[in-house]
Write a protein that holds these residues in place. Structure first.
Motif, PDB file in Angstrom:
ATOM      1  N   VAL A 120      -5.434 -12.004  -6.682  1.00 17.90           N
ATOM      2  CA  VAL A 120      -4.412 -11.289  -5.925  1.00 17.90           C
ATOM      3  C   VAL A 120      -5.079 -10.575  -4.756  1.00 17.90           C
ATOM      4  O   VAL A 120      -6.096  -9.896  -4.948  1.00 17.90           O
ATOM      5  CB  VAL A 120      -3.682 -10.263  -6.824  1.00 17.90           C
ATOM      6  CG1 VAL A 120      -2.624  -9.508  -6.029  1.00 17.90           C
ATOM      7  CG2 VAL A 120      -3.053 -10.969  -8.019  1.00 17.90           C
ATOM      8  N   PRO A 121      -4.560 -10.707  -3.535  1.00 18.78           N
ATOM      9  CA  PRO A 121      -5.145  -9.968  -2.413  1.00 18.78           C
ATOM     10  C   PRO A 121      -5.226  -8.475  -2.732  1.00 18.78           C
ATOM     11  O   PRO A 121      -4.270  -7.875  -3.235  1.00 18.78           O
ATOM     12  CB  PRO A 121      -4.164 -10.236  -1.268  1.00 18.78           C
ATOM     13  CG  PRO A 121      -3.529 -11.548  -1.620  1.00 18.78           C
ATOM     14  CD  PRO A 121      -3.420 -11.552  -3.110  1.00 18.78           C
ATOM     15  N   LEU A 122      -6.364  -7.859  -2.446  1.00 13.82           N
ATOM     16  CA  LEU A 122      -6.569  -6.474  -2.848  1.00 13.82           C
ATOM     17  C   LEU A 122      -5.613  -5.519  -2.151  1.00 13.82           C
ATOM     18  O   LEU A 122      -5.280  -4.465  -2.711  1.00 13.82           O
ATOM     19  CB  LEU A 122      -8.022  -6.068  -2.592  1.00 13.82           C
ATOM     20  CG  LEU A 122      -9.055  -6.679  -3.549  1.00 13.82           C
ATOM     21  CD1 LEU A 122     -10.451  -6.190  -3.204  1.00 13.82           C
ATOM     22  CD2 LEU A 122      -8.721  -6.370  -4.995  1.00 13.82           C
ATOM     23  N   ILE A 123      -5.167  -5.855  -0.941  1.00 14.70           N
ATOM     24  CA  ILE A 123      -4.200  -4.978  -0.295  1.00 14.70           C
ATOM     25  C   ILE A 123      -2.898  -4.950  -1.088  1.00 14.70           C
ATOM     26  O   ILE A 123      -2.224  -3.912  -1.179  1.00 14.70           O
ATOM     27  CB  ILE A 123      -3.947  -5.397   1.180  1.00 14.70           C
ATOM     28  CG1 ILE A 123      -3.075  -4.371   1.882  1.00 14.70           C
ATOM     29  CG2 ILE A 123      -3.339  -6.795   1.245  1.00 14.70           C
ATOM     30  CD1 ILE A 123      -3.670  -3.005   1.985  1.00 14.70           C
ATOM     31  N   ARG A 124      -2.536  -6.061  -1.693  1.00 16.47           N
ATOM     32  CA  ARG A 124      -1.331  -6.088  -2.534  1.00 16.47           C
ATOM     33  C   ARG A 124      -1.541  -5.238  -3.780  1.00 16.47           C
ATOM     34  O   ARG A 124      -0.640  -4.512  -4.212  1.00 16.47           O
ATOM     35  CB  ARG A 124      -0.971  -7.534  -2.904  1.00 16.47           C
ATOM     36  CG  ARG A 124       0.266  -7.657  -3.780  1.00 16.47           C
ATOM     37  CD  ARG A 124       0.644  -9.099  -4.013  1.00 16.47           C
ATOM     38  NE  ARG A 124       1.234  -9.694  -2.838  1.00 16.47           N
ATOM     39  CZ  ARG A 124       2.518  -9.620  -2.520  1.00 16.47           C
ATOM     40  NH1 ARG A 124       3.364  -8.953  -3.305  1.00 16.47           N
ATOM     41  NH2 ARG A 124       2.973 -10.209  -1.444  1.00 16.47           N
ATOM     42  N   GLN A 125      -2.713  -5.308  -4.372  1.00 15.41           N
ATOM     43  CA  GLN A 125      -2.996  -4.489  -5.547  1.00 15.41           C
ATOM     44  C   GLN A 125      -2.988  -2.999  -5.180  1.00 15.41           C
ATOM     45  O   GLN A 125      -2.473  -2.160  -5.924  1.00 15.41           O
ATOM     46  CB  GLN A 125      -4.359  -4.864  -6.143  1.00 15.41           C
ATOM     47  CG  GLN A 125      -4.435  -6.268  -6.740  1.00 15.41           C
ATOM     48  CD  GLN A 125      -3.763  -6.374  -8.096  1.00 15.41           C
ATOM     49  OE1 GLN A 125      -2.670  -5.844  -8.309  1.00 15.41           O
ATOM     50  NE2 GLN A 125      -4.402  -7.067  -9.026  1.00 15.41           N
ATOM     51  N   PRO A 153     -12.717  -6.020   3.589  1.00 20.07           N
ATOM     52  CA  PRO A 153     -11.445  -6.271   4.290  1.00 20.07           C
ATOM     53  C   PRO A 153     -10.360  -5.272   3.878  1.00 20.07           C
ATOM     54  O   PRO A 153      -9.542  -4.869   4.706  1.00 20.07           O
ATOM     55  CB  PRO A 153     -11.082  -7.701   3.864  1.00 20.07           C
ATOM     56  CG  PRO A 153     -12.377  -8.326   3.465  1.00 20.07           C
ATOM     57  CD  PRO A 153     -13.165  -7.218   2.842  1.00 20.07           C
ATOM     58  N   LEU A 154     -10.350  -4.883   2.618  1.00 19.81           N
ATOM     59  CA  LEU A 154      -9.353  -3.921   2.137  1.00 19.81           C
ATOM     60  C   LEU A 154      -9.520  -2.573   2.841  1.00 19.81           C
ATOM     61  O   LEU A 154      -8.530  -1.983   3.299  1.00 19.81           O
ATOM     62  CB  LEU A 154      -9.489  -3.733   0.629  1.00 19.81           C
ATOM     63  CG  LEU A 154      -8.687  -2.572   0.026  1.00 19.81           C
ATOM     64  CD1 LEU A 154      -7.201  -2.880   0.073  1.00 19.81           C
ATOM     65  CD2 LEU A 154      -9.148  -2.284  -1.397  1.00 19.81           C
ATOM     66  N   ILE A 155     -10.745  -2.075   2.928  1.00 15.77           N
ATOM     67  CA  ILE A 155     -10.997  -0.763   3.512  1.00 15.77           C
ATOM     68  C   ILE A 155     -10.502  -0.709   4.957  1.00 15.77           C
ATOM     69  O   ILE A 155      -9.961   0.303   5.410  1.00 15.77           O
ATOM     70  CB  ILE A 155     -12.487  -0.418   3.405  1.00 15.77           C
ATOM     71  CG1 ILE A 155     -12.863  -0.196   1.932  1.00 15.77           C
ATOM     72  CG2 ILE A 155     -12.832   0.811   4.220  1.00 15.77           C
ATOM     73  CD1 ILE A 155     -14.340   0.003   1.683  1.00 15.77           C
ATOM     74  N   ASP A 156     -10.656  -1.826   5.677  1.00 18.03           N
ATOM     75  CA  ASP A 156     -10.198  -1.870   7.062  1.00 18.03           C
ATOM     76  C   ASP A 156      -8.673  -1.825   7.169  1.00 18.03           C
ATOM     77  O   ASP A 156      -8.134  -1.330   8.163  1.00 18.03           O
ATOM     78  CB  ASP A 156     -10.713  -3.131   7.747  1.00 18.03           C
ATOM     79  CG  ASP A 156     -12.232  -3.117   7.926  1.00 18.03           C
ATOM     80  OD1 ASP A 156     -12.815  -2.008   7.926  1.00 18.03           O
ATOM     81  OD2 ASP A 156     -12.830  -4.205   8.044  1.00 18.03           O
ATOM     82  N   LYS A 157      -7.981  -2.328   6.174  1.00 15.82           N
ATOM     83  CA  LYS A 157      -6.521  -2.420   6.231  1.00 15.82           C
ATOM     84  C   LYS A 157      -5.812  -1.158   5.742  1.00 15.82           C
ATOM     85  O   LYS A 157      -4.679  -0.890   6.138  1.00 15.82           O
ATOM     86  CB  LYS A 157      -6.032  -3.607   5.393  1.00 15.82           C
ATOM     87  CG  LYS A 157      -6.421  -4.963   5.945  1.00 15.82           C
ATOM     88  CD  LYS A 157      -5.948  -6.072   5.019  1.00 15.82           C
ATOM     89  CE  LYS A 157      -6.306  -7.443   5.576  1.00 15.82           C
ATOM     90  NZ  LYS A 157      -5.843  -8.546   4.679  1.00 15.82           N
ATOM     91  N   LEU A 158      -6.442  -0.384   4.897  1.00 13.78           N
ATOM     92  CA  LEU A 158      -5.769   0.728   4.232  1.00 13.78           C
ATOM     93  C   LEU A 158      -5.204   1.800   5.171  1.00 13.78           C
ATOM     94  O   LEU A 158      -4.113   2.323   4.900  1.00 13.78           O
ATOM     95  CB  LEU A 158      -6.712   1.376   3.219  1.00 13.78           C
ATOM     96  CG  LEU A 158      -6.930   0.595   1.915  1.00 13.78           C
ATOM     97  CD1 LEU A 158      -7.980   1.285   1.058  1.00 13.78           C
ATOM     98  CD2 LEU A 158      -5.629   0.429   1.142  1.00 13.78           C
ATOM     99  N   PRO A 159      -5.884   2.175   6.247  1.00  9.34           N
ATOM    100  CA  PRO A 159      -5.326   3.237   7.101  1.00  9.34           C
ATOM    101  C   PRO A 159      -3.921   2.939   7.615  1.00  9.34           C
ATOM    102  O   PRO A 159      -3.128   3.868   7.814  1.00  9.34           O
ATOM    103  CB  PRO A 159      -6.338   3.318   8.249  1.00  9.34           C
ATOM    104  CG  PRO A 159      -7.630   2.891   7.633  1.00  9.34           C
ATOM    105  CD  PRO A 159      -7.246   1.799   6.678  1.00  9.34           C
ATOM    106  N   ALA A 160      -3.570   1.686   7.816  1.00 12.68           N
ATOM    107  CA  ALA A 160      -2.229   1.329   8.288  1.00 12.68           C
ATOM    108  C   ALA A 160      -1.161   1.680   7.266  1.00 12.68           C
ATOM    109  O   ALA A 160       0.023   1.787   7.609  1.00 12.68           O
ATOM    110  CB  ALA A 160      -2.167  -0.163   8.624  1.00 12.68           C
ATOM    111  N   TYR A 161      -1.574   1.894   6.025  1.00 13.77           N
ATOM    112  CA  TYR A 161      -0.636   2.226   4.943  1.00 13.77           C
ATOM    113  C   TYR A 161      -0.803   3.676   4.485  1.00 13.77           C
ATOM    114  O   TYR A 161      -0.317   4.049   3.419  1.00 13.77           O
ATOM    115  CB  TYR A 161      -0.845   1.274   3.765  1.00 13.77           C
ATOM    116  CG  TYR A 161      -0.620  -0.176   4.130  1.00 13.77           C
ATOM    117  CD1 TYR A 161       0.658  -0.733   4.094  1.00 13.77           C
ATOM    118  CD2 TYR A 161      -1.685  -0.980   4.519  1.00 13.77           C
ATOM    119  CE1 TYR A 161       0.857  -2.064   4.425  1.00 13.77           C
ATOM    120  CE2 TYR A 161      -1.490  -2.308   4.859  1.00 13.77           C
ATOM    121  CZ  TYR A 161      -0.217  -2.834   4.813  1.00 13.77           C
ATOM    122  OH  TYR A 161      -0.004  -4.154   5.155  1.00 13.77           O
ATOM    123  N   GLY A 162      -1.514   4.471   5.270  1.00 11.55           N
ATOM    124  CA  GLY A 162      -1.689   5.875   4.923  1.00 11.55           C
ATOM    125  C   GLY A 162      -2.656   6.111   3.783  1.00 11.55           C
ATOM    126  O   GLY A 162      -2.555   7.119   3.078  1.00 11.55           O
TER     127      GLY A 162
END
Length: 306
Positions: A120-125, A153-162
């Motif tokens: 499962v993509p980690l951003i989804r988790q 990749p997850l760490i880079d995406k997380l700020p967009a979701y607060g």
């Protein structure tokens, strides 16, 4: 004369059988995982999805070197490795493999090696945890030196979701629990990746008990771990994976090439209500959690990139 006639009859029978097989549909070989119940279940789903126009056949070791253009579906990494080692030219559609396992093979053999990704993509988790704990902003991550890159990749995406995350490096097995305690003190929840060096049958009980005693939840790494005591995990249901596999096979038969490896479009959520009750955490329904995650990914344009 009789011998000649008999030989001609045998030849005619074989030719007729071959023609009937070709008329009946296309051939797809299947290399099982060795888990009889799992292989039987997936075989039934695949045959039902693909219909009578496809002949789904188990492959034997002596057949592997002789495969030309007929595609082979492999179930699990061991089956994939067995087929790949015996015949590097065979077109393979892998199932029940992670992106980290398959990507290098697919990059070296584009169109010939592909798969329906199982992890499962980690951003989804991460968003699954956020849907359960809406006020969560900090995620704790455990990693070894070899698995740190799983989380980048997850760490880079997380700020967009607060949200933000911090990696806590486990330097040795005897430092797992002390490192976990520090991680739990930082994060609103612990996000587990499919990292067998940390999350495995030998360690998971200790990890879950330590988290529980500190009033922290664990999200992931798989549906199976929810039964062991993780609070929740997203997962791709088998029917969704099989449907995508059928589409990949249609593309292969039409073009001679597979699309690149991909995740299914639909995911579901497994939850452990007993753990939630013990921690006094109100749980939305599984369907509601999945819908919230889908909305977040769609708003941020992530759904197609997973």
């Amino acid at each position: 004369m009789l011998r000649l006639c008999f030989g001609l009859l045998i030849w005619a029978f074989c030719l007729s059988a071959f023609a009937q097989e070709e008329a009946a549909g296309r051939t797809v070989f299947l290399a099982g995982s060795g888990n009889g119940a799992l292989d039987q279940h997936l075989t039934g789903l695949l045959q039902s999805q693909m219909g009578e126009g496809v002949n789904l056949r188990p492959i034997t070791d002596d057949q592997i070197p002789m495969i030309g253009e007929e595609p082979v579906i492999t179930i699990g990494p061991s089956a994939f490795s067995r087929i790949r080692q015996a015949n590097r030219n065979v077109p393979i559609l892998a199932m029940l493999v992670d992106r980290s396992f398959l990507d290098a093979f697919a990059d070296r053999s584009p169109g010939r090696v592909s798969g329906i990704l199982y992890d499962v993509p980690l951003i989804r988790q991460a968003l699954t945890g956020k849907a359960i704990l809406p006020h969560a902003t900090r995620i704790a991550l455990l990693a070894t030196a070899d698995s740190v890159e799983l989380y980048e990749p997850l760490i880079d995406k997380l700020p967009a979701y607060g949200m933000s995350a911090r990696i806590f490096l486990v330097e040795s097995s005897d430092k797992l629990i002390p490192t976990l305690v520090r991680a739990l003190g930082y994060g609103d929840f612990l996000l587990a990746a499919p990292d067998s060096a940390i999350y495995n049958p030998r360690t998971i009980k200790h990890i879950l008990l330590t988290a529980y005693r500190r009033n922290r939840i664990v999200i992931g790494p798989t549906q199976a771990y929810v039964k062991a005591g993780s609070l929740a995990s997203s997962y791709a249901p088998f029917p969704e994976m099989v449907q995508l596999a059928s589409q990949f096979l249609d593309t292969y038969f039409e073009t001679g090439e597979f699309p690149p490896p991909s995740y299914p479009e639909q995911f579901r959520v497994e939850i452990n209500r007993q753990v939630a009750r013990s921690l006094n955490i109100p749980l939305p329904s599984r369907e509601d959690i999945a819908a919230r995650v889908d909305r977040q990914l769609t708003v941020n344009g992530e759904a197609a990139d997973e």
